[in-house]
Design a protein around this motif. Structure first.
Motif, PDB file in Angstrom:
ATOM      1  N   MET A   1      -3.590   7.240   0.100  1.00 31.59           N
ATOM      2  CA  MET A   1      -3.394   6.735  -1.256  1.00 31.59           C
ATOM      3  C   MET A   1      -3.603   7.811  -2.321  1.00 31.59           C
ATOM      4  N   ILE A   2      -3.791   9.040  -1.888  1.00 37.89           N
ATOM      5  CA  ILE A   2      -4.140  10.091  -2.841  1.00 37.89           C
ATOM      6  C   ILE A   2      -3.025  10.297  -3.871  1.00 37.89           C
ATOM      7  N   THR A   3      -1.777  10.322  -3.409  1.00 39.33           N
ATOM      8  CA  THR A   3      -0.660  10.519  -4.332  1.00 39.33           C
ATOM      9  C   THR A   3      -0.602   9.388  -5.349  1.00 39.33           C
ATOM     10  N   PHE A   4      -0.810   8.168  -4.882  1.00 41.21           N
ATOM     11  CA  PHE A   4      -0.807   7.011  -5.775  1.00 41.21           C
ATOM     12  C   PHE A   4      -1.914   7.131  -6.819  1.00 41.21           C
ATOM     13  N   ILE A   5      -3.121   7.524  -6.399  1.00 42.47           N
ATOM     14  CA  ILE A   5      -4.245   7.669  -7.327  1.00 42.47           C
ATOM     15  C   ILE A   5      -3.963   8.777  -8.335  1.00 42.47           C
ATOM     16  N   ILE A   6      -3.385   9.883  -7.871  1.00 43.93           N
ATOM     17  CA  ILE A   6      -3.018  10.969  -8.780  1.00 43.93           C
ATOM     18  C   ILE A   6      -2.043  10.452  -9.836  1.00 43.93           C
ATOM     19  N   GLY A   7      -1.086   9.643  -9.412  1.00 45.66           N
ATOM     20  CA  GLY A   7      -0.128   9.070 -10.349  1.00 45.66           C
ATOM     21  C   GLY A   7      -0.786   8.186 -11.384  1.00 45.66           C
ATOM     22  N   ILE A   8      -1.755   7.376 -10.969  1.00 47.08           N
ATOM     23  CA  ILE A   8      -2.476   6.504 -11.899  1.00 47.08           C
ATOM     24  C   ILE A   8      -3.265   7.342 -12.915  1.00 47.08           C
ATOM     25  N   ILE A  73      10.931   2.628  -4.554  1.00 49.57           N
ATOM     26  CA  ILE A  73       9.954   3.255  -3.667  1.00 49.57           C
ATOM     27  C   ILE A  73      10.587   3.662  -2.339  1.00 49.57           C
ATOM     28  N   LEU A  74      11.780   3.171  -2.050  1.00 54.93           N
ATOM     29  CA  LEU A  74      12.491   3.590  -0.842  1.00 54.93           C
ATOM     30  C   LEU A  74      12.828   5.081  -0.900  1.00 54.93           C
ATOM     31  N   PHE A  75      12.809   5.673  -2.106  1.00 56.55           N
ATOM     32  CA  PHE A  75      13.027   7.110  -2.240  1.00 56.55           C
ATOM     33  C   PHE A  75      11.796   7.909  -1.835  1.00 56.55           C
ATOM     34  N   GLY A  76      10.679   7.236  -1.564  1.00 57.39           N
ATOM     35  CA  GLY A  76       9.493   7.923  -1.100  1.00 57.39           C
ATOM     36  C   GLY A  76       8.404   8.060  -2.139  1.00 57.39           C
ATOM     37  N   PRO A  77       7.300   8.730  -1.774  1.00 58.60           N
ATOM     38  CA  PRO A  77       6.120   8.817  -2.648  1.00 58.60           C
ATOM     39  C   PRO A  77       6.338   9.626  -3.920  1.00 58.60           C
ATOM     40  N   PRO A 215      -1.378   1.235   3.893  1.00 60.24           N
ATOM     41  CA  PRO A 215      -1.025   2.626   4.212  1.00 60.24           C
ATOM     42  C   PRO A 215       0.125   3.120   3.329  1.00 60.24           C
ATOM     43  N   LEU A 216      -0.147   4.149   2.560  1.00 55.96           N
ATOM     44  CA  LEU A 216       0.866   4.715   1.674  1.00 55.96           C
ATOM     45  C   LEU A 216       1.172   6.142   2.102  1.00 55.96           C
ATOM     46  N   VAL A 217       2.420   6.524   2.024  1.00 58.65           N
ATOM     47  CA  VAL A 217       2.839   7.874   2.383  1.00 58.65           C
ATOM     48  C   VAL A 217       2.474   8.821   1.251  1.00 58.65           C
ATOM     49  N   GLU A 218       1.951  10.009   1.617  1.00 56.90           N
ATOM     50  CA  GLU A 218       1.623  11.018   0.614  1.00 56.90           C
ATOM     51  C   GLU A 218       2.832  11.915   0.379  1.00 56.90           C
ATOM     52  N   VAL A 219       2.879  12.521  -0.793  1.00 59.67           N
ATOM     53  CA  VAL A 219       4.032  13.345  -1.142  1.00 59.67           C
ATOM     54  C   VAL A 219       4.125  14.566  -0.240  1.00 59.67           C
ATOM     55  N   TRP A 220       3.007  15.004   0.342  1.00 60.48           N
ATOM     56  CA  TRP A 220       3.009  16.182   1.223  1.00 60.48           C
ATOM     57  C   TRP A 220       3.173  15.806   2.701  1.00 60.48           C
ATOM     58  N   ASP A 221       3.258  14.510   3.007  1.00 59.81           N
ATOM     59  CA  ASP A 221       3.463  14.064   4.387  1.00 59.81           C
ATOM     60  C   ASP A 221       4.922  14.196   4.802  1.00 59.81           C
ATOM     61  N   ASP A 222       5.169  13.984   6.113  1.00 61.46           N
ATOM     62  CA  ASP A 222       6.534  13.800   6.601  1.00 61.46           C
ATOM     63  C   ASP A 222       6.969  12.399   6.182  1.00 61.46           C
ATOM     64  N   TRP A 223       7.948  12.306   5.299  1.00 66.77           N
ATOM     65  CA  TRP A 223       8.337  11.020   4.731  1.00 66.77           C
ATOM     66  C   TRP A 223       9.000  10.098   5.760  1.00 66.77           C
ATOM     67  N   ASN A 224       9.323  10.610   6.922  1.00 70.16           N
ATOM     68  CA  ASN A 224       9.961   9.784   7.958  1.00 70.16           C
ATOM     69  C   ASN A 224       9.012   9.452   9.107  1.00 70.16           C
ATOM     70  N   SER A 225       7.712   9.737   8.952  1.00 73.03           N
ATOM     71  CA  SER A 225       6.785   9.609  10.082  1.00 73.03           C
ATOM     72  C   SER A 225       6.160   8.231  10.220  1.00 73.03           C
ATOM     73  N   GLY A 226       6.302   7.381   9.211  1.00 70.68           N
ATOM     74  CA  GLY A 226       5.586   6.109   9.239  1.00 70.68           C
ATOM     75  C   GLY A 226       6.401   4.904   9.659  1.00 70.68           C
ATOM     76  N   GLY A 227       7.566   5.117  10.228  1.00 68.77           N
ATOM     77  CA  GLY A 227       8.402   4.001  10.645  1.00 68.77           C
ATOM     78  C   GLY A 227       9.483   3.645   9.645  1.00 68.77           C
ATOM     79  N   VAL A 228       9.283   4.021   8.385  1.00 70.00           N
ATOM     80  CA  VAL A 228      10.286   3.807   7.343  1.00 70.00           C
ATOM     81  C   VAL A 228      10.842   5.175   6.953  1.00 70.00           C
ATOM     82  N   LEU A 229      12.148   5.315   6.947  1.00 68.74           N
ATOM     83  CA  LEU A 229      12.787   6.618   6.753  1.00 68.74           C
ATOM     84  C   LEU A 229      12.999   6.921   5.268  1.00 68.74           C
TER      85      LEU A 229
END
Length: 492
Positions: A1-8, A73-77, A215-229
């Motif tokens: 959730m770090i990216t989300f918190i940074i955004g807030i 949000i389908l465009f990613g974090p 579970p939220l994807v971070e901007v530095w993660d692999d955006w395709n690793s969590g089951g949603v591409l």
């Protein structure tokens, strides 16, 4: 959730800094406001700051800050960073200056603001374009009606069901009452109740994100690793411009300028503008962030298919998974209230704009009702088309989203010229940066889109860049010309 918190953090810290800067540039003072100088008991009515702020929030926050982020949000974090930055320097600045200029100019509505700070050709085009508020009214009957039918009452929501049209009719009736009667008699009294439900909905989803550990994807993660591409979606769907059309209200909405103009007639002091206009758009950005995160969470958990066309269904999943059955129903009511409290004032703004453009007397209920009846008849036609046609709502939504962003270009133009005329030309970059960006975004989108001109992407980008450059050059030239006119009498 770090990216989300940074955004807030970006959203609220950035808003505190840039909001104060916007206030200093405008320079609110203690002059009497139109609520007092033009008090008429209908549209010009002094109201308290908290009530004006809440009404403005409910006016501007329709389904856009919910459905838009759920799809975006389908465009990613990257959305968690883009939304707050765009909100601070684009949407909130747009809302603040639009509302404050209308306030200082005697509670004028947007058509008059555009007429005053542009030329006859642009004003005429704006008047035509402003009729697209009919789309806002139709969208904000369709979406809350369908959510209420399918997720609150358990109906099928089909075009052939009597229950669907009864719900639509109930919303229509409320809109008619809210559009015609004095603002403090209907809107001013029921909005505090609506606001409490809205705040429960947004804050409940936000807190639930942490309690449930979504579970939220971070901007530095692999955006395709969590089951949603998310990465594949980002690559295939042209983040620029489509994201900025899809996520309209959480970042920027041209529709808002028509709503802040209404509130400019009920404010007791110019010094209330930052809270009423700027901070309420920031609150909408918070709503957008919370729903974007909620949608990503249920997508990643497999509770809902990650599909843009299922955005309405995602709302119910997020509400009920985070808040349970009872809390989920209350949150759904908040989602239903958002568009209803925007649709009523959208049609009220359209009535007021038409009345001012054609110099129609609106003092009596009968005269307001006769004009409103014509507007509502046109909305009904659009609504029947959208509901009866298999792809009707998708077409309606795409036109609504594009026209919503395009409408902001007129406000940015007027704000820029106002700055040139009022000795603030060194701050003209404030409206020019988002204005140039959205000229590029809206022109590129409509050049390529199915609802537009079907130009291939390369050509669409070239057209968009050319339009943005032309917008920048033309406004600076025109602004300097208008500033010169203001100085000429003093020189003589």
């Amino acid at each position: 959730m770090i990216t989300f918190i940074i955004g807030i953090v970006i959203l609220f810290v950035g808003a505190a800094i840039y909001g104060k800067f916007c206030e200093r540039v405008f320079g609110p003072d203690d002059r009497k406001t139109p609520a007092y100088t033009k008090q008429d008991g209908v549209d010009f009515v002094p109201m308290r700051e908290w009530k004006n702020s809440l009404i403005n929030l409910l006016n501007i926050a329709g389904t856009g800050p919910i459905l838009g982020p759920i799809q975006g949000i389908l465009f990613g974090p990257i959305a968690f960073i883009t939304i707050p930055i765009g909100n601070i320097i684009g949407g909130a600045m747009h809302d603040y200056f639009s509302g404050m200029i209308c306030l200082r100019d005697g509670g004028s509505q947007m058509p008059d603001m555009i007429r005053r700070y542009s030329n006859k050709g642009i004003y005429t085009f704006y008047q035509i374009f402003c009729s697209l508020l009919l789309l806002v009214g139709a969208v904000f009957i369709y979406t809350p009606g369908d959510i209420a039918a399918t997720q609150v009452f358990g109906f099928d929501g089909s075009v052939s069901s009597v229950s669907t049209w009864v719900i639509y009719g109930a919303i229509f009736l409320y809109y008619l009452i809210a559009t015609v009667f004095p603002i403090d008699k209907i809107i001013g009294r029921i909005y505090p109740i609506f606001g409490a439900i809205l705040l429960f909905s947004a804050i409940g989803v936000f807190i639930g994100l942490f309690v449930k550990g979504y579970p939220l994807v971070e901007v530095w993660d692999d955006w395709n690793s969590g089951g949603v591409l998310y990465g594949d979606y980002f690559s295939a769907n042209h983040f620029i411009p489509i994201f900025f059309i899809t996520v309209a209200c959480g970042i920027l909405s041209g529709f808002h300028s028509t709503q802040t103009a209404i509130i400019s007639r009920t404010m007791k002091s110019e010094r209330q503008g930052r809270m009423t206009f700027y901070n309420m758009m920031v609150a909408e950005g918070f709503i957008a962030m919370a729903w974007a995160a909620g949608a990503m969470g249920v997508y990643n958990l497999g509770l809902q298919e990650a599909n843009a066309s299922l955005a309405t269904a995602t709302i119910g999943v997020v509400c009920k998974d985070i808040l349970g059955n009872v809390g989920g129903i209350i949150a759904l009511l908040g989602v239903i209230i958002l568009p209803i409290t925007s649709g009523d004032t959208a049609l009220r703004a359209l009535r007021m704009a038409i009345a001012e453009s054609f110099h129609l007397d609106q003092k009596s209920v009968a005269k307001r009702l006769s004009l409103a009846a014509v507007i509502f008849a046109l909305v009904a036609v659009i609504l029947v088309f959208a509901k009866s046609n298999a792809d009707g709502f998708n077409v309606l939504w795409r036109y609504f989203a594009w026209s919503n962003q395009t409408l902001s270009l007129f406000a940015f133009l007027a704000i820029t010229i106002w700055m040139f005329e009022n000795g603030k030309e060194k701050f003209a970059w404030m409206p020019l940066i988002p204005g140039v960006w959205y000229m590029f975004v809206t022109v590129t989108y409509i050049a390529n889109a199915e609802i537009g001109f079907h130009v291939p992407w390369t050509g669409a980008y070239i057209i968009g860049i050319a339009a943005a450059v032309a917008y920048l050059v033309a406004i600076i030239w025109y602004g300097k010309k208008r500033a010169g006119r203001q100085l000429a009498p003093a020189a003589n």
